[in-house]
Scaffold this motif. Structure first.
Motif, PDB file in Angstrom:
ATOM      1  N   UNK A   1       0.880  -1.238   0.180  1.00 51.62           N
ATOM      2  CA  UNK A   1      -0.018  -0.005  -0.085  1.00 51.62           C
ATOM      3  C   UNK A   1       0.882   1.425  -0.043  1.00 51.62           C
ATOM      4  N   UNK A   2       0.834   2.166  -1.000  1.00 50.00           N
ATOM      5  CA  UNK A   2       1.284   3.429  -1.141  1.00 50.00           C
ATOM      6  C   UNK A   2       0.810   4.342  -0.141  1.00 50.00           C
ATOM      7  N   UNK A   3       1.547   5.091   0.920  1.00 45.49           N
ATOM      8  CA  UNK A   3       0.885   6.097   1.431  1.00 45.49           C
ATOM      9  C   UNK A   3       1.570   7.325   1.033  1.00 45.49           C
ATOM     10  N   UNK A   4       0.512   8.243   0.453  1.00 46.32           N
ATOM     11  CA  UNK A   4       0.823   9.481  -0.373  1.00 46.32           C
ATOM     12  C   UNK A   4       0.871  10.347   0.885  1.00 46.32           C
ATOM     13  N   UNK A   5       1.758  11.417   0.759  1.00 46.41           N
ATOM     14  CA  UNK A   5       1.856  12.442   1.817  1.00 46.41           C
ATOM     15  C   UNK A   5       1.576  13.695   1.417  1.00 46.41           C
ATOM     16  N   UNK A   6       1.316  14.928   2.508  1.00 45.10           N
ATOM     17  CA  UNK A   6       1.171  16.205   2.020  1.00 45.10           C
ATOM     18  C   UNK A   6       2.616  16.613   1.725  1.00 45.10           C
ATOM     19  N   UNK A   7       2.553  17.733   1.215  1.00 43.87           N
ATOM     20  CA  UNK A   7       4.255  18.476   0.974  1.00 43.87           C
ATOM     21  C   UNK A   7       3.993  20.058   1.439  1.00 43.87           C
ATOM     22  N   UNK A   8       4.325  20.046   2.743  1.00 45.18           N
ATOM     23  CA  UNK A   8       4.269  21.264   3.244  1.00 45.18           C
ATOM     24  C   UNK A   8       5.668  21.909   3.796  1.00 45.18           C
ATOM     25  N   UNK A   9       5.838  22.975   3.444  1.00 48.69           N
ATOM     26  CA  UNK A   9       7.261  23.597   4.003  1.00 48.69           C
ATOM     27  C   UNK A   9       8.553  22.819   3.763  1.00 48.69           C
ATOM     28  N   UNK A  10       8.338  22.184   2.444  1.00 47.23           N
ATOM     29  CA  UNK A  10       9.463  21.383   2.119  1.00 47.23           C
ATOM     30  C   UNK A  10       9.324  19.567   2.720  1.00 47.23           C
ATOM     31  N   UNK A  11       8.579  19.729   3.527  1.00 45.83           N
ATOM     32  CA  UNK A  11       8.587  18.315   4.329  1.00 45.83           C
ATOM     33  C   UNK A  11       7.412  17.322   3.735  1.00 45.83           C
ATOM     34  N   UNK A  12       7.462  15.995   3.761  1.00 43.80           N
ATOM     35  CA  UNK A  12       6.479  15.136   3.442  1.00 43.80           C
ATOM     36  C   UNK A  12       5.476  14.781   4.875  1.00 43.80           C
ATOM     37  N   UNK A  13       4.463  15.190   4.819  1.00 42.38           N
ATOM     38  CA  UNK A  13       3.835  14.837   6.222  1.00 42.38           C
ATOM     39  C   UNK A  13       2.490  14.527   6.068  1.00 42.38           C
TER      40      UNK A  13
END
Ligand code: NDP
Length: 480
Positions: A1-13
């Motif tokens: 299962x791929x966990x897609x992340x948000x990209x905020x302030x240069x970080x994947x969260x």
């Protein structure tokens, strides 16, 4: 299962409240990844990162900005195959157009606006002997970009690239239905040296994340591509706070085939313009208007070709029509086929769900449909279906063809087929359509204004139009 992340302030969260949404593969109906179920708190965090990044990004020397955006373009090209596979898997489209069209165009978008920022200029107005006016075109600040699922990375980058090129920082939301390539783009941007916070990508649903972006008082402009109803909702939210808006909305595009057209070329292209990307392109010609003297012969040849379009596994190189993007969308399109027959139309081919053998047997496929015998006023000929469904209508005169073409609430794109140049000019001038193609379809020069009139949208994208949208003009008047 791929966990897609948000990209905020240069970080994947992940989302702040930790929620996840399933993301299925249209060709198999199997969930293969999850996206953060983000909300207003994530948008706030993204906005803070974008606001912090703005002062330095907005004054970054043009050459440096160019180099970074150009490196993003190269990063997309380097990962072409991975991105094309991801796009095909996430959206259901055949792999070959993802390789040939979607991902190359995403790279072009960044390359085009990287060079545009070096060329962009503003106006000066002289009042001889009295004063000189010059116009500053300054970045707006933090802007919002919201895009749909049909051409995911292609349309996402079509907004983000000019926004960044003009010196803005961005909070962006891809469709929850196709989040995968936007997530991969975040990694490419990091590798390209885009400073943290300049681009922030938030995943989640339209009503939670999209609406929070539109409502946010610190996000000064919204560039949106999607359905007309959503566009109206966005306009209603944004108007009272005077946000700058660019709305690229739906279409019900006509294709006008005159008897003097090159019929072989017309046939070849109109099959493409009706059914490319499963008919899920805002520019697809879904109403085929044919001059009566050639109606029967053209119809028969057209239906014969459409019936031969191979529906099936997006990974198969022979496939011409892949899966529709979601189960809800498939059901909506099938319901329009039922409506068309209820309204008195005759189904000439297709229109039924398809269950391919093998790994795709549970996927969301349908056989492309061609329908005739419906009047121009019925719902099938008025409402956007956004799937592999084309209706045919005959016309007798040029005036009637124009009236039929213009007789809908939309005005996005029209394709006209004739060898008579004078007629082509006359018809093009009379059409209520933001884009007119003569003897072609989807031939795009990125410098041209792109967008629709009437309920197809407000504003134009492309070239200087996009650079102007993403800047605030300020006139400075100096007495001599
Ligand atoms: P939608 O309008 O449903 O969604 C578009 C985007 O808006 C998605 O990211 C969606 O999020 C988001 N969204 C949904 N509700 C809101 C809201 N209340 N506030 C802010 N954002 C919201 O369109 P589709 O994705 O279904 O795309 C198909 C439509 O797009 C068709 O009508 C097509 O014609 C049009 N289109 C127009 C183009 C043009 O250039 N004129 C080009 C391509 C498509 P989520 O998906 O997560 O719900």
């Amino acid at each position: 299962m791929i966990r897609i992340l948000n990209y905020i302030g240069g970080e994947m969260v992940p989302a702040i409240d930790g929620g996840w949404l399933p993301n299925p593969e249209p060709a198999t109906a199997q969930v293969f990844s999850e996206i953060p179920d983000s909300g207003p708190a994530d948008v706030e965090k993204a906005w803070m990162a974008a606001r912090q990044a703005f002062p330095s990004w907005s004054v970054t020397p043009l050459e440096d900005r160019f180099r970074i955006l150009h490196r993003i373009s190269e990063g997309i090209e380097t990962r072409m195959e991975d991105l094309a596979m991801a796009e095909s898997r996430d959206n259901g489209k055949p792999l070959w157009p993802a390789r040939k069209v979607d991902i190359p165009r995403a790279a072009s978008n960044f390359r085009f606006f990287a060079t545009a920022l070096l060329q962009f200029a503003s106006e000066s107005h002289e009042m001889p002997g009295e004063a000189i006016n010059y116009t500053l075109r300054q970045p707006i600040g933090v802007v919002g970009c919201i895009s749909p699922w049909n051409l995911p990375l292609y349309l996402f980058t079509w907004k983000i690239a000019p926004a960044l090129a003009a010196g803005n920082t961005v909070v962006a939301k891809p469709s929850e239905i196709t989040p995968l390539t936007a997530w991969m783009l975040a990694e490419i941007c990091r590798e390209a040296g885009l400073p943290p916070g300049v681009l922030n990508i938030i995943h989640g649903t339209g009503p939670r994340v999209g609406e929070a972006i539109v409502k946010h008082p610190g996000i000064k402009a919204i560039s949106f591509t999607g359905g007309t109803a959503t566009g109206a909702r966005i306009a209603a939210v944004a108007a009272p706070v005077f946000k700058k808006l660019s709305l690229e909305l739906g279409g019900k595009n006509p294709t006008l085939v005159f008897a003097d057209a090159d019929l072989e070329e017309t046939l070849r292209t109109t099959v493409q313009s009706g059914f490319s990307n499963q008919g899920e392109i805002c520019l697809c010609g879904s109403r085929l208007l044919i001059e009566r003297s050639i109606y029967t012969s053209f119809r028969d040849a057209y239906v014969e070709r459409v019936s031969r379009l191979r529906v099936g596994d997006p990974l198969d190189t022979e496939t011409r029509v892949g899966a529709l993007a979601s189960e809800a969308h498939l059901q909506k399109v099938l319901s329009y086929v039922r409506l068309a027959t209820k309204e008195g139309g005759t189904l000439l081919c297709g229109g039924q769900q398809v269950y391919p053998e093998g790994r795709c047997r549970d996927g969301w496929f349908m056989q492309p449909a061609v329908i005739e015998g419906l009047g121009p006023a019925c719902r099938t000929n008025q409402e956007e279906i956004f799937g592999p469904v084309v209706t045919l209508q005959p016309f007798d005169t040029e005036e009637e063809a124009i009236a039929l073409a213009n007789g809908v609430r939309y005005g996005l794109a029209t394709s006209v087929w004739t060898r008579d140049l004078k007629k082509a000019h006359r018809v093009a001038a009379a059409l209520e359509s933001g884009i007119v193609w003569v003897n072609c379809w989807l031939l795009r020069d990125l410098r041209t204004p792109f967008g629709g009139m009437k309920d197809s949208g407000v504003g134009r994208e492309g070239g200087w139009e996009a650079m102007r949208f993403f800047t605030e003009p300020k006139n400075v008047c100096i007495r001599l």
